[in-house]
Scaffold this motif. Sequence first.
Motif, PDB file in Angstrom:
ATOM      1  N   UNK A   1     -63.112 -18.714 -47.249  1.00 39.29           N
ATOM      2  CA  UNK A   1     -62.836 -19.691 -48.316  1.00 39.29           C
ATOM      3  C   UNK A   1     -62.102 -20.901 -47.741  1.00 39.29           C
ATOM      4  N   UNK A   2     -62.496 -22.074 -48.169  1.00 40.35           N
ATOM      5  CA  UNK A   2     -61.795 -23.268 -47.706  1.00 40.35           C
ATOM      6  C   UNK A   2     -60.662 -23.552 -48.676  1.00 40.35           C
ATOM      7  N   UNK A   3     -59.485 -23.730 -48.157  1.00 48.97           N
ATOM      8  CA  UNK A   3     -58.346 -24.005 -49.039  1.00 48.97           C
ATOM      9  C   UNK A   3     -58.513 -25.371 -49.704  1.00 48.97           C
ATOM     10  N   UNK A   4     -58.389 -25.423 -51.035  1.00 47.83           N
ATOM     11  CA  UNK A   4     -58.634 -26.696 -51.741  1.00 47.83           C
ATOM     12  C   UNK A   4     -57.415 -27.620 -51.692  1.00 47.83           C
ATOM     13  N   UNK A   5     -57.133 -28.118 -50.504  1.00 51.39           N
ATOM     14  CA  UNK A   5     -55.945 -28.968 -50.323  1.00 51.39           C
ATOM     15  C   UNK A   5     -55.999 -30.175 -51.276  1.00 51.39           C
ATOM     16  N   UNK A   6     -54.856 -30.534 -51.792  1.00 53.78           N
ATOM     17  CA  UNK A   6     -54.808 -31.606 -52.794  1.00 53.78           C
ATOM     18  C   UNK A   6     -55.307 -32.926 -52.214  1.00 53.78           C
ATOM     19  N   UNK A   7     -55.797 -33.794 -53.088  1.00 52.23           N
ATOM     20  CA  UNK A   7     -56.338 -35.092 -52.623  1.00 52.23           C
ATOM     21  C   UNK A   7     -55.256 -35.893 -51.915  1.00 52.23           C
ATOM     22  N   UNK A   8     -54.050 -35.858 -52.482  1.00 51.06           N
ATOM     23  CA  UNK A   8     -52.960 -36.646 -51.893  1.00 51.06           C
ATOM     24  C   UNK A   8     -52.672 -36.250 -50.452  1.00 51.06           C
ATOM     25  N   UNK A   9     -52.748 -34.965 -50.167  1.00 52.48           N
ATOM     26  CA  UNK A   9     -52.453 -34.505 -48.811  1.00 52.48           C
ATOM     27  C   UNK A   9     -53.697 -34.610 -47.932  1.00 52.48           C
ATOM     28  N   UNK A  10     -54.859 -34.389 -48.523  1.00 49.50           N
ATOM     29  CA  UNK A  10     -56.101 -34.469 -47.740  1.00 49.50           C
ATOM     30  C   UNK A  10     -56.256 -35.846 -47.104  1.00 49.50           C
ATOM     31  N   UNK A  11     -55.795 -36.880 -47.804  1.00 48.46           N
ATOM     32  CA  UNK A  11     -55.999 -38.221 -47.238  1.00 48.46           C
ATOM     33  C   UNK A  11     -54.905 -38.613 -46.241  1.00 48.46           C
ATOM     34  N   UNK A  12     -53.932 -37.740 -46.035  1.00 46.99           N
ATOM     35  CA  UNK A  12     -52.892 -38.018 -45.024  1.00 46.99           C
ATOM     36  C   UNK A  12     -53.443 -37.779 -43.631  1.00 46.99           C
ATOM     37  N   UNK A  13     -52.936 -38.546 -42.659  1.00 45.30           N
ATOM     38  CA  UNK A  13     -53.302 -38.311 -41.259  1.00 45.30           C
ATOM     39  C   UNK A  13     -52.170 -37.549 -40.588  1.00 45.30           C
ATOM     40  N   UNK A  14     -52.545 -36.685 -39.641  1.00 42.76           N
ATOM     41  CA  UNK A  14     -51.503 -36.001 -38.875  1.00 42.76           C
ATOM     42  C   UNK A  14     -50.808 -37.061 -38.024  1.00 42.76           C
ATOM     43  N   UNK A  15     -49.485 -36.974 -37.936  1.00 43.46           N
ATOM     44  CA  UNK A  15     -48.719 -37.966 -37.191  1.00 43.46           C
ATOM     45  C   UNK A  15     -49.199 -38.025 -35.737  1.00 43.46           C
ATOM     46  N   UNK A  16     -49.617 -39.237 -35.303  1.00 43.35           N
ATOM     47  CA  UNK A  16     -50.145 -39.378 -33.936  1.00 43.35           C
ATOM     48  C   UNK A  16     -49.048 -39.129 -32.903  1.00 43.35           C
ATOM     49  N   UNK A  17     -47.810 -39.439 -33.264  1.00 40.15           N
ATOM     50  CA  UNK A  17     -46.717 -39.234 -32.304  1.00 40.15           C
ATOM     51  C   UNK A  17     -46.472 -37.739 -32.119  1.00 40.15           C
ATOM     52  N   UNK A  18     -46.514 -36.994 -33.221  1.00 42.82           N
ATOM     53  CA  UNK A  18     -46.300 -35.555 -33.110  1.00 42.82           C
ATOM     54  C   UNK A  18     -47.454 -34.890 -32.360  1.00 42.82           C
ATOM     55  N   UNK A  19     -48.675 -35.411 -32.623  1.00 41.74           N
ATOM     56  CA  UNK A  19     -49.866 -34.852 -31.977  1.00 41.74           C
ATOM     57  C   UNK A  19     -49.768 -35.005 -30.456  1.00 41.74           C
ATOM     58  N   UNK A  20     -49.374 -36.215 -30.006  1.00 36.83           N
ATOM     59  CA  UNK A  20     -49.273 -36.471 -28.562  1.00 36.83           C
ATOM     60  C   UNK A  20     -48.206 -35.559 -27.940  1.00 36.83           C
ATOM     61  N   UNK A  21     -47.100 -35.384 -28.638  1.00 37.95           N
ATOM     62  CA  UNK A  21     -46.018 -34.518 -28.153  1.00 37.95           C
ATOM     63  C   UNK A  21     -46.494 -33.072 -28.041  1.00 37.95           C
ATOM     64  N   UNK A  22     -47.333 -32.678 -28.997  1.00 31.44           N
ATOM     65  CA  UNK A  22     -47.854 -31.307 -29.008  1.00 31.44           C
ATOM     66  C   UNK A  22     -48.763 -31.063 -27.802  1.00 31.44           C
ATOM     67  N   UNK A  23     -49.578 -32.071 -27.480  1.00 28.31           N
ATOM     68  CA  UNK A  23     -50.469 -31.954 -26.317  1.00 28.31           C
ATOM     69  C   UNK A  23     -49.620 -31.731 -25.066  1.00 28.31           C
ATOM     70  N   UNK A  24     -48.532 -32.517 -24.950  1.00 33.23           N
ATOM     71  CA  UNK A  24     -47.644 -32.393 -23.789  1.00 33.23           C
ATOM     72  C   UNK A  24     -47.075 -30.976 -23.715  1.00 33.23           C
ATOM     73  N   UNK A  25     -46.604 -30.469 -24.860  1.00 34.98           N
ATOM     74  CA  UNK A  25     -45.985 -29.137 -24.884  1.00 34.98           C
ATOM     75  C   UNK A  25     -47.000 -28.061 -24.498  1.00 34.98           C
ATOM     76  N   UNK A  26     -48.240 -28.178 -25.022  1.00 33.91           N
ATOM     77  CA  UNK A  26     -49.278 -27.179 -24.724  1.00 33.91           C
ATOM     78  C   UNK A  26     -49.593 -27.147 -23.230  1.00 33.91           C
TER      79      UNK A  26
END
Length: 399
Positions: A1-26
Amino acid sequence: MTFPVSENVAKMHTSSTLKAGQIAADLRERGFDIIDLTVGEPDFTTPEFIKDLAIEGLHKNITKYTPSAGLKSFTEAVAHFYAEQFGANISTKEVAASCGGKQALFNAVCTLVNRGDDVLIPKPYWVTFPEIVNFCGANSVFIETEKTDFILTAEQVREAITDQTKLLIVNSPNNPTGAVIASDEMRKIIEVCAEKGVYVLTDECYLFFVYPPSEVFTSAVLPEDLRKFVCVAGSFSKTYAMTGWRIGYTIAPEEWTNAIVKLQSHSATHPTSFVQYACARAMERRAESMAAVSEMLAEYKKRRDWLIPELRKINGFRCAMPEGAFYAFVDVREMPGEKFKVSADVADYLLNEAHTVVTDGAGFGANGFLRLSYATSMENLEKAVERMRNLFESKTRTV
Ligand SMILES: Cc1ncc(COP(=O)(O)O)c(C=O)c1O
């Protein structure tokens, strides 16, 4: 089942700064010798006396709910600190504690803007601003500032305001550019907004991290007729190396503050009680707090003064001298080499070939730029520069 995430959150982008930091940590976890220049937090530890104050707060059993606006001692300490440090005249009814600057910003925007309103955001912007605006169903209207060296001017604001404009969000010292708006210009910007009935949210998260000859300026010192339109979002995160403590505050007109407190009373309620206690006491010990800030600022300045000239020597890098915060904003649009179509390509190349992680400017609305944080040791910066210089001098000429 796909979780029916709310429209308000669905249109949010994951923070690019956090994403880059995560790549470094991985990658680091997988054993690579990674240099992470994405970090948006001080590499210093919280000053000892503030840690001791938090422990004191625990021992005093300040461990229960506080008012949603924060402990009385906290709101009083903020008002008193701004009076002593800047000569501001703030009532405690205009102060509300929040869980970091981020929640302060969220509270301020959500209590003001309605669906369909326009919110002015100068480019480049901190990634979270448009996301909050989007979440409220309002529209982000971006102001281009490259022509004025990424420093917003009152003229640009005047040209951008329309009947739909409800709010302007300004961030000085700026993340990601390190640009600082001079006090006179900031005042003019707020005058233009006040004249048109537009509110202003000033993100002062890097307030004290300004390198001379630029000067520290808070909009909290403006006269009453202008402050009627202003909400200052403050934070302890960067100032005292307290990112994990999650504490900040808003300084806004009483009615706006009441709305902020109402909203917060139904979400986080308030930031941690003994953290508020520690911050209140630390603000009372202003000389000690400011000495801790000066020490960090001196170290950031030393790194900046070394780093920027070194970056400028790298083939294809252009970089203005940041006047505040702790980021170098590098223009890579003239990077030689066919493979570099967008700045994300340069960031990927740095990651893969030099194991150096930087943040792509596109997430800040500035494709063609990279953000390099110097909130890391000189040793790391030296290593990163050496890797980048070797890489671009030897390889890009042939690609
Ligand atoms: C421009 C800007 N504003 C606000 C914040 C929020 O910081 P905090 O929520 O930790 O106070 C940050 C953090 O990176 C920032 O860069």
